[in-house]
Design a protein around this motif. Structure first.
Motif: not given
Length: 305
Positions: A201-224
């Motif tokens: 997260l901090e690295y991306s901000r320092l290097h002007d890289i936009t984070i794209q958040a996938w699975s914004p309503f999920q918990y775990g790895f596709f557990e629901g």
């Protein structure tokens, strides 16, 4: 819908994007409705991958798009490559073939952004550099990024390519907060102090890289999903309270929580339900207070050191 200057590249993408992973399950008519609904609510960014539906998601999207009045130049198309059956492949030949396949399926001359889908331990960055140069010089790809990479992997690729990597797509939601937990639990002997991602997260901000958040309503790895899930009573109570106060849905509040972060994270939502997408899009107009943001964080079972 607010726009994000992705990686300061000049590409202005809607802060909420439509992820098309599940579009292969739709008819072309239903896919057309999804695309039109997205654009009507200010979403101009569509996220694809050659792996989604074994390419069928890209094909259905393109066939549906041609039946709309939407112009290609008014939307942003992103696709990803590198995942094959039981292996990852970032060879020059595969990257070039994958892009040609996506362009053919999407019925377009160019991708706005190409992402390397998941880190390939056998990747040769020199080959990636050759492929990227060919794709950019031919006009097939405008900008490049990665997905699920930690900072050293980003640096390794960036060292050899002449293009700037502008995005990194990573899993992030209220119930998947490792990127921010680590930053608050520095030097603590507890589970949240574990650095799982190299401080991306901090690295991306320092290097002007936009984070794209996938699975914004999920918990775990596709557990629901955590929305209306009895496993998350406190979180749903807080989301419900704020949703009622602001006259929106729980999904909108959960999305606004991500958008509140000063990293200017772009949220990739994968719903294929037009009504649900309309409710999620309302998040762009929600301004959570600092206290509300922390209250949601606590309700998800998190704490401060």
């Amino acid at each position: 819908m607010k726009r994000i200057n992705l990686g300061k590249s000049g590409i202005l993408g809607s802060e909420i994007a439509l992820g098309c992973m599940r579009m292969d399950a739709l008819s072309e008519k239903d896919a057309q409705t999804m695309i039109e609904t997205a654009v009507e609510h200010g979403i101009n960014f569509f996220d694809h991958a050659d792996k989604y539906g074994k390419g069928e998601s890209e094909s259905i999207f393109a066939n549906a798009l041609k039946n709309t009045s939407i112009k290609r130049e008014d939307i942003i198309l992103q696709s990803k490559c590198g995942i094959e059956d039981r292996m990852y492949n970032f060879s020059k030949e595969h990257i070039l073939e994958a892009v040609d396949g996506s362009l053919q399926r999407l019925k377009t001359d160019y991708l706005d952004i190409l992402l390397l889908h998941r880190p390939d331990p056998l990747m040769e960055p020199e080959e990636i550099a050759e492929a990227f140069s060919i794709l950019q010089n031919s006009g097939k790809v405008r900008q490049f990024g990665v997905s699920n990479f930690h900072p050293y992997q980003v640096d390794l690729v960036q060292k050899y390519i002449s293009q700037k990597l502008i995005v990194n797509q990573l899993q992030f939601s209220i119930a998947h907060t490792g990127m921010i937990d680590f930053g608050m639990h520095v030097n603590m002997k507890d589970e949240r102090s574990i650095n799982h991602d190299g401080g991306v997260l901090e690295y991306s901000r320092l290097h002007d890289i936009t984070i794209q958040a996938w699975s914004p309503f999920q918990y775990g790895f596709f557990e629901g999903v955590f929305i209306d899930n009895p496993k998350f009573p406190e979180l749903n109570e807080k989301l419900g309270q704020l949703a009622e106060e602001k006259g929106v849905s729980k999904m909108a509040i959960a999305t606004a929580w991500i958008l509140k972060h000063p990293a200017k994270i772009q949220v990739i939502v994968g719903t294929m339900n037009p009504g649900r997408l309309e409710k999620i899009a309302e998040a762009s107009n929600i301004a959570l207070t600092r206290q509300e943001w922390y209250d949601i964080y606590f309700a998800a079972g998190n704490d401060l050191p």
